[in-house]
Write a protein that holds these residues in place. Structure first.
Motif, PDB file in Angstrom:
ATOM      1  N   VAL A  96       0.841  -1.195   0.000  1.00  0.00           N
ATOM      2  CA  VAL A  96       0.000   0.000   0.000  1.00  0.00           C
ATOM      3  C   VAL A  96       0.879   1.248   0.000  1.00  0.00           C
ATOM      4  O   VAL A  96       1.905   1.279   0.678  1.00  0.00           O
ATOM      5  CB  VAL A  96      -0.888   0.033   1.275  1.00  0.00           C
ATOM      6  CG1 VAL A  96      -1.701   1.323   1.330  1.00  0.00           C
ATOM      7  CG2 VAL A  96      -1.809  -1.170   1.335  1.00  0.00           C
ATOM      8  N   ASN A 115      -2.855   7.203  -3.989  1.00  0.00           N
ATOM      9  CA  ASN A 115      -3.252   6.061  -3.167  1.00  0.00           C
ATOM     10  C   ASN A 115      -3.231   4.797  -4.015  1.00  0.00           C
ATOM     11  O   ASN A 115      -3.944   4.703  -5.005  1.00  0.00           O
ATOM     12  CB  ASN A 115      -4.665   6.260  -2.604  1.00  0.00           C
ATOM     13  CG  ASN A 115      -4.656   7.235  -1.453  1.00  0.00           C
ATOM     14  OD1 ASN A 115      -4.494   8.430  -1.651  1.00  0.00           O
ATOM     15  ND2 ASN A 115      -4.800   6.727  -0.257  1.00  0.00           N
ATOM     16  N   PHE A 117      -3.185   0.487  -3.816  1.00  0.00           N
ATOM     17  CA  PHE A 117      -3.382  -0.716  -3.011  1.00  0.00           C
ATOM     18  C   PHE A 117      -3.173  -1.912  -3.931  1.00  0.00           C
ATOM     19  O   PHE A 117      -3.856  -2.022  -4.951  1.00  0.00           O
ATOM     20  CB  PHE A 117      -4.798  -0.712  -2.436  1.00  0.00           C
ATOM     21  CG  PHE A 117      -5.169  -1.986  -1.740  1.00  0.00           C
ATOM     22  CD1 PHE A 117      -4.824  -2.190  -0.404  1.00  0.00           C
ATOM     23  CD2 PHE A 117      -5.863  -2.980  -2.417  1.00  0.00           C
ATOM     24  CE1 PHE A 117      -5.159  -3.380   0.235  1.00  0.00           C
ATOM     25  CE2 PHE A 117      -6.203  -4.170  -1.780  1.00  0.00           C
ATOM     26  CZ  PHE A 117      -5.852  -4.371  -0.451  1.00  0.00           C
ATOM     27  N   ILE A 124      -5.439  -1.186  -7.069  1.00  0.00           N
ATOM     28  CA  ILE A 124      -6.480  -0.158  -7.013  1.00  0.00           C
ATOM     29  C   ILE A 124      -5.769   1.164  -6.803  1.00  0.00           C
ATOM     30  O   ILE A 124      -5.013   1.317  -5.850  1.00  0.00           O
ATOM     31  CB  ILE A 124      -7.444  -0.432  -5.839  1.00  0.00           C
ATOM     32  CG1 ILE A 124      -8.105  -1.797  -6.007  1.00  0.00           C
ATOM     33  CG2 ILE A 124      -8.474   0.671  -5.711  1.00  0.00           C
ATOM     34  CD1 ILE A 124      -9.008  -2.197  -4.850  1.00  0.00           C
ATOM     35  N   VAL A 126      -5.748   5.563  -7.000  1.00  0.00           N
ATOM     36  CA  VAL A 126      -6.215   6.922  -7.248  1.00  0.00           C
ATOM     37  C   VAL A 126      -4.987   7.827  -7.240  1.00  0.00           C
ATOM     38  O   VAL A 126      -4.254   7.871  -6.263  1.00  0.00           O
ATOM     39  CB  VAL A 126      -7.220   7.422  -6.183  1.00  0.00           C
ATOM     40  CG1 VAL A 126      -7.532   8.905  -6.388  1.00  0.00           C
ATOM     41  CG2 VAL A 126      -8.513   6.618  -6.237  1.00  0.00           C
ATOM     42  N   LEU A 166     -17.695   3.989  -8.482  1.00  0.00           N
ATOM     43  CA  LEU A 166     -17.079   4.293  -7.189  1.00  0.00           C
ATOM     44  C   LEU A 166     -18.042   5.089  -6.320  1.00  0.00           C
ATOM     45  O   LEU A 166     -19.085   5.553  -6.795  1.00  0.00           O
ATOM     46  CB  LEU A 166     -15.755   5.054  -7.388  1.00  0.00           C
ATOM     47  CG  LEU A 166     -15.815   6.538  -7.746  1.00  0.00           C
ATOM     48  CD1 LEU A 166     -14.460   7.158  -7.528  1.00  0.00           C
ATOM     49  CD2 LEU A 166     -16.266   6.761  -9.166  1.00  0.00           C
ATOM     50  N   THR A 167     -17.686   5.193  -5.060  1.00  0.00           N
ATOM     51  CA  THR A 167     -18.464   5.971  -4.110  1.00  0.00           C
ATOM     52  C   THR A 167     -18.749   7.340  -4.724  1.00  0.00           C
ATOM     53  O   THR A 167     -17.822   8.104  -4.986  1.00  0.00           O
ATOM     54  CB  THR A 167     -17.639   6.154  -2.810  1.00  0.00           C
ATOM     55  OG1 THR A 167     -17.323   4.867  -2.299  1.00  0.00           O
ATOM     56  CG2 THR A 167     -18.385   6.957  -1.773  1.00  0.00           C
ATOM     57  N   SER A 170     -17.187  10.653  -3.561  1.00  0.00           N
ATOM     58  CA  SER A 170     -15.760  10.895  -3.766  1.00  0.00           C
ATOM     59  C   SER A 170     -15.500  11.822  -4.941  1.00  0.00           C
ATOM     60  O   SER A 170     -14.484  12.512  -4.988  1.00  0.00           O
ATOM     61  CB  SER A 170     -15.031   9.582  -4.059  1.00  0.00           C
ATOM     62  OG  SER A 170     -14.984   8.790  -2.908  1.00  0.00           O
ATOM     63  N   TRP A 180      -8.217   7.208 -11.830  1.00  0.00           N
ATOM     64  CA  TRP A 180      -8.881   6.220 -10.967  1.00  0.00           C
ATOM     65  C   TRP A 180      -8.887   4.924 -11.760  1.00  0.00           C
ATOM     66  O   TRP A 180      -9.499   4.849 -12.822  1.00  0.00           O
ATOM     67  CB  TRP A 180     -10.296   6.690 -10.599  1.00  0.00           C
ATOM     68  CG  TRP A 180     -11.292   5.580 -10.338  1.00  0.00           C
ATOM     69  CD1 TRP A 180     -12.459   5.372 -11.008  1.00  0.00           C
ATOM     70  CD2 TRP A 180     -11.225   4.553  -9.332  1.00  0.00           C
ATOM     71  NE1 TRP A 180     -13.108   4.268 -10.505  1.00  0.00           N
ATOM     72  CE2 TRP A 180     -12.374   3.749  -9.482  1.00  0.00           C
ATOM     73  CE3 TRP A 180     -10.298   4.218  -8.339  1.00  0.00           C
ATOM     74  CZ2 TRP A 180     -12.632   2.641  -8.677  1.00  0.00           C
ATOM     75  CZ3 TRP A 180     -10.538   3.115  -7.536  1.00  0.00           C
ATOM     76  CH2 TRP A 180     -11.702   2.349  -7.704  1.00  0.00           C
ATOM     77  N   ARG A 234     -11.998  12.489   4.390  1.00  0.00           N
ATOM     78  CA  ARG A 234     -11.117  11.334   4.254  1.00  0.00           C
ATOM     79  C   ARG A 234     -10.864  10.646   5.594  1.00  0.00           C
ATOM     80  O   ARG A 234     -10.762   9.423   5.656  1.00  0.00           O
ATOM     81  CB  ARG A 234      -9.811  11.749   3.577  1.00  0.00           C
ATOM     82  CG  ARG A 234     -10.044  12.200   2.128  1.00  0.00           C
ATOM     83  CD  ARG A 234      -8.820  12.117   1.285  1.00  0.00           C
ATOM     84  NE  ARG A 234      -8.294  10.763   1.201  1.00  0.00           N
ATOM     85  CZ  ARG A 234      -7.140  10.450   0.632  1.00  0.00           C
ATOM     86  NH1 ARG A 234      -6.390  11.400   0.116  1.00  0.00           N
ATOM     87  NH2 ARG A 234      -6.736   9.203   0.583  1.00  0.00           N
ATOM     88  N   PRO A 239     -11.583   4.733   1.904  1.00  0.00           N
ATOM     89  CA  PRO A 239     -11.767   3.285   1.726  1.00  0.00           C
ATOM     90  C   PRO A 239     -10.703   2.422   2.422  1.00  0.00           C
ATOM     91  O   PRO A 239     -10.905   1.237   2.595  1.00  0.00           O
ATOM     92  CB  PRO A 239     -11.681   3.084   0.208  1.00  0.00           C
ATOM     93  CG  PRO A 239     -11.853   4.424  -0.390  1.00  0.00           C
ATOM     94  CD  PRO A 239     -11.416   5.416   0.616  1.00  0.00           C
ATOM     95  N   GLY A 240      -9.593   3.021   2.817  1.00  0.00           N
ATOM     96  CA  GLY A 240      -8.550   2.233   3.476  1.00  0.00           C
ATOM     97  C   GLY A 240      -8.815   1.922   4.950  1.00  0.00           C
ATOM     98  O   GLY A 240      -8.122   1.105   5.559  1.00  0.00           O
ATOM     99  N   ARG A 291     -20.373   4.033   3.671  1.00  0.00           N
ATOM    100  CA  ARG A 291     -19.405   4.914   3.029  1.00  0.00           C
ATOM    101  C   ARG A 291     -20.105   5.907   2.115  1.00  0.00           C
ATOM    102  O   ARG A 291     -19.644   7.013   1.906  1.00  0.00           O
ATOM    103  CB  ARG A 291     -18.401   4.086   2.222  1.00  0.00           C
ATOM    104  CG  ARG A 291     -17.400   3.331   3.077  1.00  0.00           C
ATOM    105  CD  ARG A 291     -16.006   3.883   2.901  1.00  0.00           C
ATOM    106  NE  ARG A 291     -15.677   4.042   1.491  1.00  0.00           N
ATOM    107  CZ  ARG A 291     -15.397   3.030   0.683  1.00  0.00           C
ATOM    108  NH1 ARG A 291     -15.334   1.800   1.141  1.00  0.00           N
ATOM    109  NH2 ARG A 291     -15.153   3.250  -0.574  1.00  0.00           N
ATOM    110  N   LYS A 296     -23.029   3.888  -5.340  1.00  0.00           N
ATOM    111  CA  LYS A 296     -21.913   3.953  -6.281  1.00  0.00           C
ATOM    112  C   LYS A 296     -22.411   4.366  -7.656  1.00  0.00           C
ATOM    113  O   LYS A 296     -23.508   4.005  -8.049  1.00  0.00           O
ATOM    114  CB  LYS A 296     -21.231   2.586  -6.375  1.00  0.00           C
ATOM    115  CG  LYS A 296     -20.526   2.212  -5.083  1.00  0.00           C
ATOM    116  CD  LYS A 296     -19.369   1.278  -5.323  1.00  0.00           C
ATOM    117  CE  LYS A 296     -18.595   1.057  -4.030  1.00  0.00           C
ATOM    118  NZ  LYS A 296     -17.260   0.513  -4.260  1.00  0.00           N
TER     119      LYS A 296
END
Ligand code: BLA
Length: 311
Positions: A96, A115, A117, A124, A126, A166-167, A170, A180, A234, A239-240, A291, A296
């Motif tokens: 990460v 970010n 992951f 994943i 961003v 996605l959310t 965001s 993204w 955040r 999401p983390g 979230r 989404k």
């Protein structure tokens, strides 16, 4: 302490043992974000006068509850830069990177945000210069910072396709050049990601270099509040969180989020999450744990090639 951590970071770019050799397949366990951090610190040192942040003493390195993961934190400040910080996590099955740079409130320059992951099955990502102010409603702000960056964004948008729904909430924290993306492990994609990281980071430094500090108190206040709102979002809904809580427990994870990753929450403003995002208020006055309230959306990239929002 800072030195020993930095040495680890800086030594890695020279030992690129994971690099693809002809015919060799790509081993995911070989992914490491250390060279991203190494590049970022070297570049920052080239561009400005970095000094360790007072946070460095408290947030340095942590071992997960199960003893299998190490979290490494680095933090600095510099003229015009309130906080430049990095957190990386490496385990046998996951890597990460959470890297961000926050300007001082005198500047309405975007926030650098990377970010990533990675596991053996997916990446994943961003990567963005997150706008401080609304880029859909405020054309002047969008044009000032993103118009000239569109060609850079388009180059990578084609190489790193949109990651899907996605959310929805965001999206207002993202810019027209946001990357993204999700991809399954491949050396080529990883190389593209590294190149995008370097280019976006250098572009951010160009913006801050050219930025002239605001002197009008109400403008500074407005920048401060915008950054506080971003941090508040955040620190509560990133999401983390779930993964961090699993690694180091709820208390340490909250502390890491509020005091390190999204530092500034206690200093830049006093409004609460529900002040900014009242739609998350439950009947009993607590914050809805979901979230997303809207759900989404955005199956496809919601900006066109000129950076116009078409979502
Ligand atoms: C997934 N991370 C995601 C997703 C986004 C982001 C958009 C897709 C899920 C969603 O739609 O919410 C990232 N979202 C962001 C960022 C902003 C935002 C950067 O609003 C900025 C405004 N990710 C991390 C860290 C970890 C991590 C530190 O940054 C782990 C310690 C994990 N992110 C992670 C995981 C997923 C994810 C596991 C997939 C799970 C999921 O979809 O919820």
């Amino acid at each position: 302490v800072v030195l020993s951590t930095s040495v680890g970071v800086f030594s890695s770019p020279h030992s690129c043992w994971w690099r693809r050799r002809k015919g060799a397949s790509f081993h995911v366990s070989a992914i490491s974000y250390k060279k991203f951090i190494g590049f970022a610190l070297n570049e920052a040192k080239r561009q400005t006068h970095l000094v360790p942040s007072p946070l460095q003493e408290q947030f340095n390195s942590m071992i997960s509850v199960d003893g299998k993961a190490e979290l490494q934190m680095l933090s600095f400040q510099a003229p015009k830069i309130r906080l430049l910080r990095s957190m990386s996590i490496e385990t046998e099955v996951m890597q990460v990177l959470d890297f961000a740079v926050f300007p001082e409130p005198e500047f309405d320059v975007p926030i650098f945000c990377a970010n990533c992951f990675s596991t053996s099955s997916t990446n994943i990502v961003v990567l963005d210069l997150n706008p401080l102010h609304d880029v859909i409603g405020r054309r002047d702000y969008k044009d000032r910072y993103y118009k000239s960056l569109m060609p850079l964004g388009l180059k990578y948008v084609e190489l790193l396709p949109w990651g899907g729904k996605l959310t929805s909430e965001s999206l207002k924290f993202f810019s027209p050049i946001v990357l993204w993306t999700r991809f399954s492990p491949s050396q080529d994609r990883f190389d593209i990601l590294y190149s995008a990281f370097m280019d976006y980071y250098k572009a951010w430094f160009e913006l801050i270099k050219q930025a002239v500090g605001e002197t009008d108190a109400s403008q500074i206040m407005s920048n401060r509040e915008a950054q506080h709102r971003y941090l508040t979002w955040r620190a509560e809904k990133d999401p983390g969180h779930r993964m961090l809580t699993k690694l180091i427990g709820e208390r340490s994870s909250k502390e890491l989020l509020r005091n390190f990753l999204f530092n500034g929450i206690n200093e830049l403003g006093s409004r609460t999450f529900l002040d900014y995002f009242p739609e998350y208020c439950c009947e009993d006055g607590t914050i809805n744990e979901k979230r997303s309230i809207i759900g989404k959306s955005f199956e496809n990239r919601p900006w066109d090639k000129r950076g116009e929002f078409i979502g």
